[in-house]
Design a protein around this motif. Structure first.
Motif, PDB file in Angstrom:
ATOM      1  N   ALA A  95       0.831  -1.209   0.000  1.00 38.58           N
ATOM      2  CA  ALA A  95       0.000   0.000   0.000  1.00 38.58           C
ATOM      3  C   ALA A  95       0.862   1.253   0.000  1.00 38.58           C
ATOM      4  O   ALA A  95       0.609   2.206  -0.750  1.00 38.58           O
ATOM      5  N   ARG A  96       1.904   1.281   0.841  1.00 40.08           N
ATOM      6  CA  ARG A  96       2.797   2.445   0.881  1.00 40.08           C
ATOM      7  C   ARG A  96       3.510   2.617  -0.455  1.00 40.08           C
ATOM      8  O   ARG A  96       3.681   3.731  -0.940  1.00 40.08           O
ATOM      9  N   ALA A  97       3.919   1.498  -1.038  1.00 39.82           N
ATOM     10  CA  ALA A  97       4.658   1.564  -2.298  1.00 39.82           C
ATOM     11  C   ALA A  97       3.789   2.079  -3.432  1.00 39.82           C
ATOM     12  O   ALA A  97       4.231   2.893  -4.250  1.00 39.82           O
ATOM     13  N   VAL A  98       2.538   1.623  -3.501  1.00 37.93           N
ATOM     14  CA  VAL A  98       1.662   2.046  -4.598  1.00 37.93           C
ATOM     15  C   VAL A  98       1.336   3.536  -4.498  1.00 37.93           C
ATOM     16  O   VAL A  98       1.140   4.217  -5.514  1.00 37.93           O
ATOM     17  N   LEU A  99       1.306   4.063  -3.289  1.00 38.53           N
ATOM     18  CA  LEU A  99       1.020   5.487  -3.110  1.00 38.53           C
ATOM     19  C   LEU A  99       2.205   6.361  -3.527  1.00 38.53           C
ATOM     20  O   LEU A  99       2.034   7.543  -3.834  1.00 38.53           O
ATOM     21  N   ALA A 100       3.404   5.775  -3.545  1.00 43.52           N
ATOM     22  CA  ALA A 100       4.606   6.542  -3.878  1.00 43.52           C
ATOM     23  C   ALA A 100       5.103   6.303  -5.296  1.00 43.52           C
ATOM     24  O   ALA A 100       5.957   7.043  -5.790  1.00 43.52           O
ATOM     25  N   GLU A 101       4.557   5.297  -5.972  1.00 45.23           N
ATOM     26  CA  GLU A 101       5.094   4.880  -7.277  1.00 45.23           C
ATOM     27  C   GLU A 101       4.592   5.764  -8.410  1.00 45.23           C
ATOM     28  O   GLU A 101       3.395   5.940  -8.605  1.00 45.23           O
TER      29      GLU A 101
END
Length: 345
Positions: free
Chosen positions: A150-156
Motif C-alpha cells: 500500500a505504501r509503495a503504490v502510493l509513492a510509485e
C-alpha cells in the motif's frame, strides 16, 4: 597524578588511558622514579576534551587532528557532525521500518523473512524494472506484507510498476483499504490518484465506500476514476459524474457504456434518459458535446432512447442528425431481423 587516580576521576579506564598514550593522543607529561605514568592537570584536562569529543561521535583519529590543529574551527566540525548524524539516523530509521515491516508480516520462518527483505530492497531500487521485478517475483500471497504494498503504490510514479503493485495488493488480500482510504485525505493530488486507482481494484464494501467518498474530490481525474469503478460495481451514485464525463469528453465512451448498464435498472432508466436529454438542451451550440450525448443514448438498453434518437435525426446540427439517423437505421434493421419480427411476418 598516577594512572589509577586519573581513571577514577575521569571515568576513563586505565586500559583506554594506556591506549591514548600509545597512539599519542594523551601522553602523560612525566614518569615517576619507578617508571609509572604521571599526569599533570593539563593532561587530565586534555582527557576530558577527548571524552567530550568522543561523545559527539568523533573517532580518535579525528579527535587528534582537532586538538592538534591550530586552525581548528568548531562550527565546521559541528556542521559535519550534524550531517553525519542525520544520515546515520536516516539509515537507522529505514532499518527500524524494515524490522517493523518484517514483524507485522508475522513470518513463519526465515524464508518468509528473506522474501520480505528482498521485496523491500527491490522496491527501494532506482530502477523501475527492478521494482517491477521485485513485485512480480513468485511468492505466496500471504508472504507479501499488505502495508508495504500500500505504501509503495502510493509513492510509485512509474505506470507499469504501479500496475504491478495494484495487482499484488489485490492478490495479497488483507486490509489494504484502510491505508489507501486514509491517503485520500492527502494534500497531494498525485497520491490521491494512486490511491483511488488501487481502491478500484480492491473488492468489498469498504473499498466501495472509499470510492464513493472520492466522488466529492476536488480533482476531476480522481472523481472520474472513482465513478468508473463504482459504475462497474453497479453503484448509481456514480451517475452524475459519469454524465459529466460524457459531456466533458473524459473517458466518455467507457462512461456512456456504464450509464447504459446502470439504466437497466428500471428505477434509474428514466433518470438517466432525462439527464441526457437535459444536457442536449443545454449544449445546443456545442456539436462535439451533442455527438457524445447522442452516442451515449445509443448505449441505453432496449428501445428506451429510440424516440429521442428519431427526433435527433432531424436536428439542425447536421453531424448530430447524421449520427442519430445512422443509429436509428441500425436499430430498425436489428429489430427487423430479430426472431420475434420474423415470426410476426
Amino acid at each position: 597524578m598516577l594512572i589509577g587516580e586519573v581513571a577514577r576521576r575521569s571515568g576513563v579506564s586505565a586500559r583506554m588511558l594506556r591506549h591514548f598514550d600509545a597512539i599519542g593522543l594523551v601522553r602523560p607529561t612525566g614518569r615517576t622514579v619507578g617508571g609509572y605514568r604521571e599526569y599533570t592537570p593539563e593532561d587530565v584536562r586534555r582527557i576530558f576534551y577527548v571524552e567530550g569529543l568522543r561523545s559527539l561521535g568523533l573517532s580518535l583519529r579525528q579527535i587528534a587532528r582537532t586538538l592538534d590543529d591550530p586552525g581548528f574551527t568548531p562550527s565546521a566540525l559541528v556542521g559535519d557532525l550534524i550531517e553525519a548524524t542525520g544520515e546515520r539516523l536516516r539509515r537507522e530509521h529505514e532499518l527500524l521500518e524494515r524490522l517493523r515491516t518484517v514483524d507485522a508480516a508475522e513470518p513463519a520462518g526465515w524464508p518468509d523473512v528473506a522474501r520480505i527483505v528482498e521485496l523491500l530492497h527491490g522496491l527501494g531500487s532506482p530502477s523501475a524494472a527492478r521494482r517491477q521485478q521485485a513485485v512480480l517475483a513468485p511468492a505466496e500471497p500471504a508472504s507479501v506484507p499488505v502495508e508495504v504494498l500500500a505504501r509503495a503504490v502510493l509513492a510509485e510514479s512509474d505506470p507499469n510498476v504501479a500496475g504491478a503493485l495494484r495487482w499484488a495488493l489485490a492478490r495479497a488480500g488483507g486490509d489494504g483499504v484502510a491505508s489507501l482510504a486514509s491517503a485520500m485525505a492527502s494534500d497531494d493530488a498525485d497520491v490521491r490518484r494512486r490511491a483511488v486507482l488501487a481502491l478500484a481494484e480492491l473488492p468489498g464494501d469498504e473499498a466501495t465506500a472509499a470510492l464513493t467518498d472520492a466522488l466529492g474530490d476536488a480533482d476531476t481525474t480522481i472523481r472520474g476514476h472513482a465513478a468508473l469503478a463504482l459504475g462497474a460495481r453497479g453503484v448509481t451514485r456514480a451517475v452524475p459524474t459519469l454524465l459529466a464525463m460524457v459531456v466533458e469528453g473524459t473517458n466518455d465512451v467507457e462512461a456512456a457504456e456504464l450509464l447504459g448498464t446502470l439504466a437497466r435498472d428500471a428505477e434509474w432508466a428514466d433518470r438517466i434518459m432525462s439527464a441526457l436529454v437535459d444536457e442536449l438542451a443545454v449544449h445546443t451550440a456545442d456539436s462535439a458535446v451533442r455527438i457524445r450525448l447522442t452516442q451515449a443514448l445509443a448505449e441505453m438498453p432496449g428501445t428506451i432512447a429510440l424516440d429521442v434518437l428519431r427526433r435527433l435525426a432531424h436536428d439542425d446540427d447536421r453531424p448530430v442528425a447524421l449520427l442519430a439517423s445512422a443509429l436509428v437505421n441500425a436499430a430498425d434493421r436489428a429489430a427487423a431481423s430479430s426472431p420475434k419480427a420474423n415470426r410476426a411476418g
